[in-house]
Scaffold this motif. Sequence first.
Motif, mmCIF file in Angstrom:
data_model
loop_
_atom_site.group_PDB
_atom_site.id
_atom_site.type_symbol
_atom_site.label_atom_id
_atom_site.label_comp_id
_atom_site.label_asym_id
_atom_site.label_seq_id
_atom_site.Cartn_x
_atom_site.Cartn_y
_atom_site.Cartn_z
ATOM 1 N N SER A 73 0.814 -1.221 0.000
ATOM 2 C CA SER A 73 0.000 0.000 0.000
ATOM 3 C C SER A 73 0.847 1.271 0.000
ATOM 4 N N PHE A 74 2.140 1.138 0.214
ATOM 5 C CA PHE A 74 3.046 2.277 0.249
ATOM 6 C C PHE A 74 3.215 2.828 -1.173
ATOM 7 N N PRO A 75 2.990 4.127 -1.398
ATOM 8 C CA PRO A 75 3.245 4.700 -2.736
ATOM 9 C C PRO A 75 4.676 4.403 -3.156
ATOM 10 N N PHE A 76 4.838 3.813 -4.335
ATOM 11 C CA PHE A 76 6.149 3.290 -4.728
ATOM 12 C C PHE A 76 7.230 4.361 -4.766
ATOM 13 N N LEU A 77 6.916 5.512 -5.302
ATOM 14 C CA LEU A 77 7.911 6.575 -5.400
ATOM 15 C C LEU A 77 8.396 7.003 -4.014
ATOM 16 N N LEU A 78 7.473 7.078 -3.063
ATOM 17 C CA LEU A 78 7.851 7.434 -1.698
ATOM 18 C C LEU A 78 8.652 6.308 -1.050
ATOM 19 N N LEU A 79 8.311 5.068 -1.388
ATOM 20 C CA LEU A 79 9.053 3.927 -0.844
ATOM 21 C C LEU A 79 10.505 3.962 -1.310
ATOM 22 N N VAL A 80 10.710 4.305 -2.580
ATOM 23 C CA VAL A 80 12.066 4.407 -3.124
ATOM 24 C C VAL A 80 12.884 5.413 -2.321
ATOM 25 N N VAL A 81 12.304 6.575 -2.050
ATOM 26 C CA VAL A 81 12.992 7.621 -1.286
ATOM 27 C C VAL A 81 13.198 7.176 0.161
ATOM 28 N N MET A 83 13.549 4.257 1.333
ATOM 29 C CA MET A 83 14.499 3.159 1.467
ATOM 30 C C MET A 83 15.924 3.529 1.104
ATOM 31 N N ILE A 84 16.171 4.775 0.777
ATOM 32 C CA ILE A 84 17.527 5.185 0.363
ATOM 33 C C ILE A 84 18.600 4.798 1.384
ATOM 34 N N PRO A 85 18.408 5.030 2.696
ATOM 35 C CA PRO A 85 19.438 4.610 3.658
ATOM 36 C C PRO A 85 19.666 3.096 3.640
ATOM 37 N N PHE A 86 18.573 2.331 3.551
ATOM 38 C CA PHE A 86 18.693 0.870 3.512
ATOM 39 C C PHE A 86 19.379 0.426 2.225
ATOM 40 N N THR A 87 19.012 1.070 1.107
ATOM 41 C CA THR A 87 19.621 0.748 -0.180
ATOM 42 C C THR A 87 21.119 0.997 -0.144
ATOM 43 N N ARG A 88 21.510 2.126 0.443
ATOM 44 C CA ARG A 88 22.933 2.468 0.545
ATOM 45 C C ARG A 88 23.668 1.435 1.404
ATOM 46 N N MET A 89 23.002 0.928 2.439
ATOM 47 C CA MET A 89 23.614 -0.057 3.313
ATOM 48 C C MET A 89 23.792 -1.398 2.592
ATOM 49 N N VAL A 175 16.489 7.626 -8.792
ATOM 50 C CA VAL A 175 17.717 7.215 -8.113
ATOM 51 C C VAL A 175 18.782 6.831 -9.141
ATOM 52 N N GLY A 176 18.638 7.366 -10.352
ATOM 53 C CA GLY A 176 19.628 7.092 -11.390
ATOM 54 C C GLY A 176 19.604 5.671 -11.878
ATOM 55 N N GLY A 177 18.449 4.997 -11.744
ATOM 56 C CA GLY A 177 18.354 3.594 -12.128
ATOM 57 C C GLY A 177 18.327 3.377 -13.626
ATOM 58 N N GLY A 178 18.005 4.425 -14.366
ATOM 59 C CA GLY A 178 17.948 4.293 -15.813
ATOM 60 C C GLY A 178 16.730 3.504 -16.257
#
Length: 225
Positions: A73-81, A83-89, A175-178
């Motif tokens: 149910s989380f808006p995907f675009l907001l989820l991407v933002v 999760m940035i700290p988790f993604t970086r980890m 996030v520059g994913g292309g």
Amino acid sequence: MNEQSTWDMIVQYQSEIWQSIGETFVMVGVSILAAVVLGLPLGTLLYLCRKGQKYEYRTLFTVLDLLVNIIRSFPFLLLVVFMIPFTRMVVGTSLGTMAATVPLSVVAIAYYARLVEQSLLEVPKGVTEAADSMGASLLQLIFKFLYVEARSGLIRGLTTSTISFISFSTVMGIVGGGGVGDFAIRYGYQRFETGLMMFTIVIMLILVQGIQFTGSTVARWSDKR
């Protein structure tokens, strides 16, 4: 004149187009892998632990069910933002194609898990009763009875999920994913090159239709009922 101009643009940016297609395949491919490796067992666990099942475990079901619902149910675009700290980890950076696969994979796991649960719920009760009467173990129940009976629904669910992952991948430029969607926005929309943008849309349509046709065909072939 417009057609020639559009074709010239396609030729000019052909390397970028192929690169964007490759990036889309990477993002969607990793997401599919995550969906199968983690989403399939998660959906199976939701089915087994729900009320009325032999392995009922209400606490675990409630926690997993809530987690899946929140992610879906989380808006995907907001989820991407978010999760940035988790993604970086996880991958060491928050930018690039591999970084984009992290939030996509998380959504893929939750999305497919729910479809797996729904497919297993459609398995006739007599199948599990037959497995019990034969003294089947938990793994035998899952792999020799549930998955076999639900295989058509599982394939259709994976097909639907894959198409959704392609749709999600189109916004990963944040996030520059292309990917193809990012190419359409940067080279088509933002530069007012409508023909180039339409060309990339056609690529997406062909890709989606090919996946839908393949998935539906395999699902029909696997349905022995």
